[in-house]
Write a protein that holds these residues in place. Structure first.
Motif, PDB file in Angstrom:
ATOM      1  N   ASP A  63      15.617  42.351  44.447  1.00 21.99           N
ATOM      2  CA  ASP A  63      15.217  43.748  44.560  1.00 21.99           C
ATOM      3  C   ASP A  63      13.862  43.854  45.253  1.00 21.99           C
ATOM      4  OD1 ASP A  63      14.389  46.403  42.272  1.00 21.99           O
ATOM      5  OD2 ASP A  63      15.575  46.497  44.115  1.00 21.99           O
ATOM      6  N   ASP A  64      13.651  44.960  45.977  1.00 30.00           N
ATOM      7  CA  ASP A  64      12.397  45.156  46.708  1.00 30.00           C
ATOM      8  C   ASP A  64      11.200  45.229  45.778  1.00 30.00           C
ATOM      9  OD1 ASP A  64      13.512  45.088  49.219  1.00 30.00           O
ATOM     10  OD2 ASP A  64      13.935  47.246  49.257  1.00 30.00           O
ATOM     11  N   ALA A  65      11.377  45.765  44.575  1.00 24.08           N
ATOM     12  CA  ALA A  65      10.265  45.858  43.628  1.00 24.08           C
ATOM     13  C   ALA A  65       9.793  44.469  43.213  1.00 24.08           C
ATOM     14  CB  ALA A  65      10.689  46.659  42.407  1.00 24.08           C
ATOM     15  N   VAL A  66      10.731  43.569  42.998  1.00 24.69           N
ATOM     16  CA  VAL A  66      10.375  42.191  42.636  1.00 24.69           C
ATOM     17  C   VAL A  66       9.741  41.489  43.828  1.00 24.69           C
ATOM     18  CG1 VAL A  66      11.301  39.964  41.878  1.00 24.69           C
ATOM     19  CG2 VAL A  66      12.176  42.073  40.885  1.00 24.69           C
ATOM     20  N   ALA A  67      10.267  41.725  45.016  1.00 21.53           N
ATOM     21  CA  ALA A  67       9.721  41.083  46.214  1.00 21.53           C
ATOM     22  C   ALA A  67       8.306  41.559  46.502  1.00 21.53           C
ATOM     23  CB  ALA A  67      10.623  41.362  47.414  1.00 21.53           C
ATOM     24  N   THR A  68       8.001  42.830  46.236  1.00 20.24           N
ATOM     25  CA  THR A  68       6.626  43.316  46.458  1.00 20.24           C
ATOM     26  C   THR A  68       5.692  42.827  45.365  1.00 20.24           C
ATOM     27  OG1 THR A  68       7.150  45.394  45.340  1.00 20.24           O
ATOM     28  CG2 THR A  68       7.333  45.355  47.749  1.00 20.24           C
ATOM     29  N   LYS A  69       6.213  42.636  44.157  1.00 15.82           N
ATOM     30  CA  LYS A  69       5.389  42.122  43.063  1.00 15.82           C
ATOM     31  C   LYS A  69       5.012  40.659  43.283  1.00 15.82           C
ATOM     32  CE  LYS A  69       5.326  41.667  38.061  1.00 15.82           C
ATOM     33  NZ  LYS A  69       6.098  41.790  36.834  1.00 15.82           N
ATOM     34  N   HIS A  70       5.930  39.908  43.900  1.00 16.72           N
ATOM     35  CA  HIS A  70       5.699  38.485  44.175  1.00 16.72           C
ATOM     36  C   HIS A  70       5.794  38.259  45.682  1.00 16.72           C
ATOM     37  CE1 HIS A  70       6.048  37.692  39.918  1.00 16.72           C
ATOM     38  NE2 HIS A  70       7.187  38.365  39.902  1.00 16.72           N
ATOM     39  N   PRO A  71       4.692  38.406  46.408  1.00 17.30           N
ATOM     40  CA  PRO A  71       4.763  38.302  47.873  1.00 17.30           C
ATOM     41  C   PRO A  71       5.084  36.893  48.380  1.00 17.30           C
ATOM     42  CG  PRO A  71       2.489  38.552  47.157  1.00 17.30           C
ATOM     43  CD  PRO A  71       3.341  38.727  45.947  1.00 17.30           C
ATOM     44  N   GLY A  72       4.890  35.869  47.579  1.00 16.67           N
ATOM     45  CA  GLY A  72       5.160  34.503  48.018  1.00 16.67           C
ATOM     46  C   GLY A  72       6.552  34.009  47.691  1.00 16.67           C
ATOM     47  N   LEU A  73       7.430  34.914  47.269  1.00 17.60           N
ATOM     48  CA  LEU A  73       8.768  34.521  46.854  1.00 17.60           C
ATOM     49  C   LEU A  73       9.564  33.889  47.991  1.00 17.60           C
ATOM     50  CD1 LEU A  73      10.722  34.566  44.473  1.00 17.60           C
ATOM     51  CD2 LEU A  73      11.482  36.805  45.234  1.00 17.60           C
ATOM     52  N   GLN A  74       9.448  34.435  49.170  1.00 19.63           N
ATOM     53  CA  GLN A  74      10.186  33.922  50.331  1.00 19.63           C
ATOM     54  C   GLN A  74       9.723  32.488  50.662  1.00 19.63           C
ATOM     55  OE1 GLN A  74      12.407  36.366  51.247  1.00 19.63           O
ATOM     56  NE2 GLN A  74      13.352  34.980  52.690  1.00 19.63           N
ATOM     57  N   GLN A  75       8.412  32.241  50.649  1.00 25.54           N
ATOM     58  CA  GLN A  75       7.892  30.902  50.946  1.00 25.54           C
ATOM     59  C   GLN A  75       8.295  29.902  49.859  1.00 25.54           C
ATOM     60  OE1 GLN A  75       6.047  33.664  50.996  1.00 25.54           O
ATOM     61  NE2 GLN A  75       5.032  33.803  52.978  1.00 25.54           N
ATOM     62  N   TYR A  76       8.257  30.348  48.604  1.00 29.10           N
ATOM     63  CA  TYR A  76       8.646  29.463  47.510  1.00 29.10           C
ATOM     64  C   TYR A  76      10.120  29.082  47.612  1.00 29.10           C
ATOM     65  CZ  TYR A  76       9.778  27.830  42.843  1.00 29.10           C
ATOM     66  OH  TYR A  76      10.233  27.092  41.788  1.00 29.10           O
ATOM     67  N   ALA A  77      10.972  30.048  47.910  1.00 29.33           N
ATOM     68  CA  ALA A  77      12.403  29.773  48.044  1.00 29.33           C
ATOM     69  C   ALA A  77      12.663  28.814  49.200  1.00 29.33           C
ATOM     70  CB  ALA A  77      13.172  31.066  48.238  1.00 29.33           C
ATOM     71  N   ALA A  78      11.943  28.990  50.299  1.00 32.21           N
ATOM     72  CA  ALA A  78      12.104  28.075  51.436  1.00 32.21           C
ATOM     73  C   ALA A  78      11.643  26.667  51.064  1.00 32.21           C
ATOM     74  CB  ALA A  78      11.323  28.591  52.636  1.00 32.21           C
ATOM     75  N   CYS A  79      10.557  26.585  50.314  1.00 31.85           N
ATOM     76  CA  CYS A  79      10.043  25.282  49.890  1.00 31.85           C
ATOM     77  C   CYS A  79      11.042  24.587  48.957  1.00 31.85           C
ATOM     78  CB  CYS A  79       8.697  25.464  49.193  1.00 31.85           C
ATOM     79  SG  CYS A  79       7.915  23.932  48.675  1.00 31.85           S
ATOM     80  N   GLN A  80      11.616  25.326  48.006  1.00 26.82           N
ATOM     81  CA  GLN A  80      12.596  24.745  47.090  1.00 26.82           C
ATOM     82  C   GLN A  80      13.840  24.289  47.842  1.00 26.82           C
ATOM     83  OE1 GLN A  80      10.846  23.913  44.141  1.00 26.82           O
ATOM     84  NE2 GLN A  80      12.929  24.153  43.463  1.00 26.82           N
ATOM     85  N   SER A  81      14.288  25.090  48.802  1.00 23.83           N
ATOM     86  CA  SER A  81      15.450  24.708  49.591  1.00 23.83           C
ATOM     87  C   SER A  81      15.173  23.419  50.355  1.00 23.83           C
ATOM     88  CB  SER A  81      15.807  25.836  50.559  1.00 23.83           C
ATOM     89  OG  SER A  81      16.875  25.464  51.380  1.00 23.83           O
ATOM     90  N   HIS A  82      13.981  23.320  50.922  1.00 23.29           N
ATOM     91  CA  HIS A  82      13.588  22.111  51.652  1.00 23.29           C
ATOM     92  C   HIS A  82      13.532  20.907  50.701  1.00 23.29           C
ATOM     93  CE1 HIS A  82      11.859  19.952  55.013  1.00 23.29           C
ATOM     94  NE2 HIS A  82      10.888  19.531  54.230  1.00 23.29           N
ATOM     95  N   ALA A  83      13.029  21.126  49.480  1.00 26.70           N
ATOM     96  CA  ALA A  83      12.945  20.033  48.502  1.00 26.70           C
ATOM     97  C   ALA A  83      14.331  19.529  48.126  1.00 26.70           C
ATOM     98  CB  ALA A  83      12.200  20.511  47.256  1.00 26.70           C
ATOM     99  N   PHE A  84      15.276  20.455  47.920  1.00 26.43           N
ATOM    100  CA  PHE A  84      16.625  20.033  47.554  1.00 26.43           C
ATOM    101  C   PHE A  84      17.325  19.329  48.715  1.00 26.43           C
ATOM    102  CE2 PHE A  84      16.490  23.694  44.377  1.00 26.43           C
ATOM    103  CZ  PHE A  84      16.004  22.869  43.385  1.00 26.43           C
ATOM    104  N   MET A  85      17.059  19.764  49.924  1.00 25.23           N
ATOM    105  CA  MET A  85      17.658  19.095  51.080  1.00 25.23           C
ATOM    106  C   MET A  85      17.065  17.695  51.267  1.00 25.23           C
ATOM    107  SD  MET A  85      20.066  20.886  52.062  1.00 25.23           S
ATOM    108  CE  MET A  85      20.513  19.919  53.471  1.00 25.23           C
ATOM    109  N   LYS A  86      15.766  17.549  51.001  1.00 28.33           N
ATOM    110  CA  LYS A  86      15.152  16.217  51.065  1.00 28.33           C
ATOM    111  C   LYS A  86      15.760  15.300  50.004  1.00 28.33           C
ATOM    112  CE  LYS A  86      10.497  16.248  52.923  1.00 28.33           C
ATOM    113  NZ  LYS A  86       9.071  16.139  52.578  1.00 28.33           N
ATOM    114  N   GLY A  87      15.997  15.837  48.823  1.00 20.59           N
ATOM    115  CA  GLY A  87      16.618  15.046  47.762  1.00 20.59           C
ATOM    116  C   GLY A  87      18.027  14.615  48.126  1.00 20.59           C
ATOM    117  N   THR A  88      18.796  15.526  48.701  1.00 20.62           N
ATOM    118  CA  THR A  88      20.155  15.195  49.125  1.00 20.62           C
ATOM    119  C   THR A  88      20.136  14.143  50.229  1.00 20.62           C
ATOM    120  OG1 THR A  88      20.873  17.426  48.558  1.00 20.62           O
ATOM    121  CG2 THR A  88      22.311  16.152  50.009  1.00 20.62           C
ATOM    122  N   GLY A  89      19.236  14.313  51.174  1.00 25.08           N
ATOM    123  CA  GLY A  89      19.107  13.336  52.260  1.00 25.08           C
ATOM    124  C   GLY A  89      18.691  11.970  51.755  1.00 25.08           C
TER     125      GLY A  89
END
Length: 127
Positions: free
Chosen positions: A10-36
């Protein structure tokens, strides 16, 4: 709406946590590194075991088992390390400073009067 993988935030949650997009990208990268690391570690160890098959003769099932277990351990360690980095990133994005991960050790307090009789924590006097 902000997309995080398959789910929408939701937009309200995204505005409350502005770093959510970067955190999600970092977690995705971490899981891909683990799989690799799982795939790479398992493949490399299996290949090494096939090369050493003449010197250490044991069955293929043990080669596979050892390779998969070692790949899983490597994958876990890489993913855990990268996830801790993502957690630190999240804390930085939310608070503005990095968390302190150094172990805190307390030094034992020295007795104030070492020459007199000492007492135990229960109040007994020791000689």
């Amino acid at each position: 709406m902000v997309n995080l993988g398959l789910s929408k935030v939701d937009d309200a949650v995204a505005t409350k946590h502005p770093g959510l997009q970067q955190y999600a990208a970092c977690q995705s990268h971490a899981f891909m590194k683990g799989t690799g690391s799982f795939v790479l570690g398992t493949g490399v160890l299996f290949s090494l075991q096939n090369l050493l098959q003449k010197k250490l003769p044991y069955r293929l099932q043990w080669n596979l088992l050892l390779s998969i277990v070692t790949g899983s351990v490597c994958s876990y360690l890489v993913t855990r390390s990268e996830t801790l980095k993502c957690s630190d990133l999240w804390m930085y994005l939310e608070t503005g400073n990095y968390p302190d991960r150094t172990p805190h050790t307390e030094e034992p307090a020295e007795p104030t009067d070492p020459s007199g009789p000492r007492t135990t924590q229960y109040g007994d006097v020791m000689e």
